[in-house]
Design a protein around this motif. Structure first.
Motif, short mmCIF file in Angstrom:
data_model
loop_
_atom_site.label_atom_id
_atom_site.label_comp_id
_atom_site.label_asym_id
_atom_site.label_seq_id
_atom_site.Cartn_x
_atom_site.Cartn_y
_atom_site.Cartn_z
N HIS A 256 0.97 -1.16 0.03
CA HIS A 256 -0.01 0.01 -0.15
C HIS A 256 0.85 1.34 0.08
CE1 HIS A 256 -3.52 -2.57 0.39
NE2 HIS A 256 -2.96 -3.16 1.60
N GLU A 257 0.46 2.43 0.22
CA GLU A 257 1.12 3.53 -0.01
C GLU A 257 2.05 3.71 1.26
OE1 GLU A 257 0.02 8.46 -0.68
OE2 GLU A 257 -1.57 7.04 -0.46
N THR A 258 1.77 3.42 2.21
CA THR A 258 2.52 3.47 3.46
C THR A 258 3.74 2.43 3.32
OG1 THR A 258 0.94 2.15 4.63
CG2 THR A 258 0.98 4.48 4.90
N TRP B 58 6.89 0.55 2.13
CA TRP B 58 8.19 0.97 1.51
C TRP B 58 9.19 -0.22 1.40
CZ3 TRP B 58 9.77 4.89 -1.61
CH2 TRP B 58 8.91 6.41 -1.69
N ASP C 69 11.54 0.14 -4.55
CA ASP C 69 10.93 1.32 -4.49
C ASP C 69 11.80 2.20 -4.69
OD1 ASP C 69 8.33 0.23 -4.35
OD2 ASP C 69 8.22 0.61 -2.20
N PRO D 242 1.90 4.25 -5.50
CA PRO D 242 1.37 3.78 -4.11
C PRO D 242 0.60 2.28 -3.97
CG PRO D 242 -0.06 5.62 -4.95
CD PRO D 242 1.45 5.46 -6.15
N THR D 243 -0.05 2.22 -4.89
CA THR D 243 -0.91 0.95 -5.27
C THR D 243 -0.89 0.34 -6.77
OG1 THR D 243 -2.88 2.15 -6.11
CG2 THR D 243 -2.42 1.71 -3.56
#
Length: 528
Positions: free
Chosen positions: A250-252, A254, A258, A266-267
């Motif tokens: 998900h966006e949070t 890492w 990345d 983010p998705t």
């Protein structure tokens, strides 16, 4: 006398050999600690042995235990051991009878909690960043409108369906899916192999080469996403020549991929939106730009039309256009007479400069050649006249003989013919005499020209010609040294002389000589 024999034991304890005791301890330890989990810090790790086994120790602040991982278990480990790493080892305790030591045979190994994983992740991130794998200069721009998109993900999850659905909604293109495991043992190797496989496609091969890659996975815990923190995956993403979008978690969430990817989404749905634009928006924008272009063209045409009208009004009349050329023509016509005069003066000066370079010996040679040519022509003309007179006399004699032999009735005709021939002879003689007179006059004119151009006329005006020992004219005083014999030719004769020591004439006499030399030149201008 003793009541006990020498073979009697002082104790009733059973007696064991060293091997029996070591074997008994080994069985006891293995039965008591058949499956244990031990938490400790790895110490003395030097990598796998040449045999494939790994030997090291686990320790804490008060104790230490030897550990071994057999080759078969080492290849299945999710995490590779590292020096100083705090881990939780699962295995069994056994002893090594050869040295009376005990050790743990590790079957699985995992970091000791999220803190250890984060520490390992941070250490790996610093290592790869130091190599420049995360630098912005390495990142490639995404193509605006890719024709083929390669997707590396699980073929059975919701991620691939979201990506395909989003691409179909925005701008349908050709999508190639490389199925891989996104979690568990060997998933990192599969993801790296998929990235390298897409990059190995030939541009003109049977399988189209993707213009952009998407590496995607759904959300999960740190352990679930750990495959995308593998060093092999990060290096494959950094080495990819095809632009790569990472869409892991998900966006949070890492991961290290990345940082190495060219873009992070983010998705997975966001990755699809980054890969392709919205077709409807492009069509609307193209229509808007077309309308703006048409309007701009119309406005531009109106502006140009108005500009042409303004320029037409600003054009000058025919008289204004011809005023300057007419004035230039009048000025040129007024200056034509002066130009002719100047041209005549320049030609006269050029003729005088050319005449100054003519030498007397050259003139004498040319005059002698002309005189010889005239004499030759005169002699040739005289011979021709004599031959013709002889021919006429011979013909007259022949006619005379024939007339005397003719009858009397043609005597009158013969007389008339004789008179006619006599007239022709007289006309021939007068013509020859006139031609000779013209030629003599021409020869005399050329002789007068020769005499006028001869240097002897210059000598008659008081000048003298200096010759050296060989008879060549002397052109300058610098060519004569002291004691040289010279001949000075005047109009009435030649005087021999010897040059002195130099120094020239006195200034007064020299100035007077220069003045006397300048007067004839100023008076006559040129010899020709």
């Amino acid at each position: 006398m003793s009541f006990f024999s020498d073979t009697d034991s002082p104790s009733n304890l059973a007696e064991y050999s060293v091997s029996e005791l070591s074997g008994s301890i080994k069985r006891t330890v293995e039965q008591a600690f058949d499956q244990v989990r031990v938490r400790g810090e790895i110490s003395g790790y030097r990598g796998p042995h040449s045999s494939g086994h790994a030997y090291f120790s686990l320790k804490d602040d008060r104790a230490r235990i030897d550990a071994v991982i057999w080759k078969g278990s080492f290849s299945k480990l999710r995490f590779k051991p590292e020096e100083g790493m705090e881990v939780i080892a699962t295995g069994k305790i056994t002893t090594f009878p050869g040295s009376s030591k005990y050790q743990i045979v590790i079957e699985t190994l995992e970091p000791a909690g999220a803190g250890a994983l984060m520490a390992l992740l941070e250490e790996r991130r610093r290592k790869l960043a130091a190599e420049g794998l995360f630098d912005q200069e390495r990142k490639k721009p995404l193509p605006f409108l890719p024709k083929v998109i390669g997707v590396v993900t699980s073929p059975t999850g919701a991620v691939i369906r979201d990506i395909l659905h989003r691409i179909a909604d925005r701008f349908p293109v050709h999508v190639i899916v490389w199925p891989v495991k996104v979690q568990g043992e060997g998933s990192g190797q599969e993801v790296a192999a998929a990235i390298d496989g897409f990059n190995a496609f030939a541009p003109d091969g049977p399988m189209p080469r993707p213009d952009v890659l998407i590496v995607a996975r759904g959300g999960g815990s740190l352990e679930d996403l750990w495959s995308f923190n593998d060093e092999i995956v990060v290096r494959a993403a950094a080495a990819s020549t095809i632009p790569l979008i990472s869409a892991v978690g998900h966006e949070t969430d890492w991961t290290l991929i990345d940082h190495a990817a060219d873009r992070r989404a983010p998705t997975p749905t966001g990755a699809a939106e980054m890969a392709v634009p919205v077709k409807a928006d492009l069509e609307a924008e193209a229509a808007s730009l077309g309308a703006r272009l048409s309007g701009a063209m119309l406005r531009q045409m109106d502006n140009r039309r108005q500009g042409v009208r303004a320029l037409a009004r600003a054009l000058p009349s025919l008289d204004q256009l011809l005023a300057l050329p007419r004035r230039r023509f009048d000025e040129a016509a007024a200056g034509l007479g002066r130009g002719l005069q100047m041209n005549t003066v320049n030609k006269r000066r050029a003729f005088e400069r050319t005449a100054a370079h003519l030498r007397p010996d050259m003139l004498l040679t040319r005059i002698a050649e002309r005189r010889q040519r005239v004499a030759d022509r005169v002699q040739r003309a005289e011979r021709i006249v004599e031959r013709r007179l002889d021919q006429f006399r011979a013909r007259l004699s022949a006619f005379d003989v024939s007339l005397r032999a003719t009858p009397a009735r043609i005597v009158a005709y013969t007389g008339r013919a004789r008179d006619r021939l006599s007239g022709l002879a007289l006309r021939g003689e007068s013509a020859v005499a006139g031609d000779l007179a013209r030629r003599r006059a021409l020869l005399q004119a050329q002789d007068r020209m020769l005499q006028s151009l001869s240097y002897r006329n210059v000598l008659k005006r008081g000048y003298a010609l200096v010759r050296d020992e060989e008879g060549a004219p002397v052109k300058g005083a610098a060519s004569l040294g002291p004691g040289r014999a010279i001949a000075i030719e005047f109009a009435d004769g030649t005087v021999d002389a010897v040059t002195g020591s130099g120094g020239g004439a006195p200034p007064r006499r020299k100035a007077k000589a220069e003045a006397e030399a300048a007067k004839p030149a100023a008076r006559q201008g040129s010899l020709f």
